[in-house]
Design an enzyme around this catalytic site. Structure first.
Site, mmCIF file in Angstrom:
data_model
loop_
_atom_site.group_PDB
_atom_site.id
_atom_site.type_symbol
_atom_site.label_atom_id
_atom_site.label_comp_id
_atom_site.label_asym_id
_atom_site.label_seq_id
_atom_site.Cartn_x
_atom_site.Cartn_y
_atom_site.Cartn_z
ATOM 1 N N TYR A 1 12.362 -30.856 -40.367
ATOM 2 C CA TYR A 1 12.369 -31.730 -39.250
ATOM 3 C C TYR A 1 12.464 -33.107 -39.637
ATOM 4 C CZ TYR A 1 11.257 -28.405 -35.852
ATOM 5 O OH TYR A 1 11.021 -27.100 -35.156
ATOM 6 N N LYS B 1 -22.212 -22.364 -37.970
ATOM 7 C CA LYS B 1 -21.334 -22.742 -36.652
ATOM 8 C C LYS B 1 -19.882 -22.726 -37.015
ATOM 9 C CE LYS B 1 -21.479 -27.664 -38.395
ATOM 10 N NZ LYS B 1 -22.044 -28.997 -38.064
#
Length: 392
Positions: A270, A38
């Site tokens: 940042y 999956k």
């Protein structure tokens, strides 16, 4: 385009995956093995990994979504295949026509798949799921007798074939947890109820990777191996991959996009949560949270550059992050290894999980489609590179 020219790459070692499948099968010699592929094989590439798992002896494949199972059929897989996460109005008829086992947890799903089987003109392969205590999907024990009786009636009408009864552990990755014995007891009761209703499933299964490794009394007919086939331990309590005879399959790396010398006191990324303590060298790794690098790795994520493990400096941005090399040298284009097997001293997925407060499953699964998967194998016809990163 050669491999060195790639901005970043997730190298997938299919030989390691095959070895992991064989090792896990050896832990459960009396049961068949389902390789769970999956979520694009936990980020590794479903089609390639499914084929390698089949080659190593996986008798079943498992997916969550029906669309994931359809993709495997479209790629040529013809073996036993199960998809278990369904919602009302799902593509039941297509699953029936493609001989995919579907999971049923309630009467609504039984009615929908029975209707689809009637329309398709062939019986549906159905596995009934009992909620033994995980509290997610699955039929509640109080409603189980009604579901099994209805399933038997649909089977008698020729609409379905009940091929399995299954469940899922909540705490198998915590050896000795009291819920484990409780869930096994509920599962055994559910099997007895199903048998009393006249059902004779081909497979009974409850074990995931940690259950496979630690609970031989719960192996039944089939075990589901997910994270283990990718060489990641289900939990530190169970052991490291090496302890379990497993090898990590994915190595995530990138080519340095910039290397520059900066003075002390220079802000990095940042918010300037990191400033250089003195004259130093900053290396730019062109991977960010758009690629699946956790933003929580800001200031903590480990990276191997120029033979030494280092830590992300400042915030992880959408496409890139910075590493302070401490004045040591590197060149643009040099390799930065975020995680791998650890053979060269590089971090592992478990190291990243510990650094970011999550689990190894999430680290490998979240690596996104902007990162090409490069498949390596000593045998078999494997595409050299999948530019989409989707494994299809």
């Amino acid at each position: 385009m050669n491999e060195r020219a790639l901005r970043a790459r997730a190298t997938i070692d299919l030989d390691a995956l095959r070895s992991n499948v064989r090792a896990l099968k050896a832990h459960a010699p009396g049961a068949r093995l389902m390789a769970v592929v999956k979520s694009d094989a936990y980020g590794h590439g479903a089609v390639q990994c499914a084929a390698a798992a089949r080659e190593a002896g996986a008798e079943w494949l498992g997916t969550a979504l029906p669309e994931e199972a359809f993709a495997l059929r479209e790629a040529g897989d013809t073996g036993r295949l199960m998809a278990w996460l369904w919602t009302p109005g799902g593509p039941w008829r297509k699953a029936v026509s493609l001989d995919i086992d579907v999971s049923v947890s309630g009467l609504w799903a039984l009615h929908e798949v029975s209707h689809a089987a009637h329309a398709a003109g062939r019986p549906a392969r159905v596995q009934l799921k009992i909620d033994t205590g995980l509290g997610r999907n699955g039929c509640q024990p109080a409603e189980w007798a009604e579901l099994t009786a209805a399933a038997r009636a649909a089977e008698t009408e020729g609409l379905i074939q009940v091929t399995g009864v299954w469940s899922h552990f909540a705490c198998a990755d915590e050896p000795g947890h009291p819920s484990i014995a409780a869930q096994i007891a509920v599962f055994r009761d559910a099997l007895a109820t199903a048998e009393a209703a006249g059902l004779r499933p081909e497979v009974r299964h409850i074990c995931n990777t940690p259950g496979l490794l630690t609970l031989p009394e719960a192996h039944f007919d089939l075990v589901r191996a997910g994270i283990g086939i990718y060489g990641v331990s289900p939990s530190p309590e169970i052991g490291t991959p090496a302890d379990l005879g497993l090898r990590p399959v994915m190595t995530l790396s990138a080519s340095l996009a910039s290397v520059k010398h900066v003075p002390g006191g220079h802000g990095v990324s940042y918010g300037h949560h990191y400033t250089t303590p003195g004259d130093t060298t900053l290396a730019l790794v062109p991977l960010g949270y758009a690629d699946g690098i956790p933003r929580h790795a800001s200031g903590t994520g480990p990276v191997l550059i120029a033979g030494k493990r280092r830590t992300i400096a400042g915030r992880v941005a959408m496409d890139q992050f910075v590493v302070d090399l401490g004045g040591e040298s590197a060149s643009v284009g040099d390799e930065a290894v975020l995680f791998g097997p650890g053979d060269r001293g590089e971090p592992t997925a478990e190291d990243w999980a510990q650094a970011t407060g999550t689990i190894g499953y999430e680290i490998v699964t979240r690596i996104g489609s902007r990162v090409p998967r490069v498949y390596v194998s000593e045998h078999g016809n494997v595409p050299e590179r999948d530019g989409t990163g989707e494994g299809t």
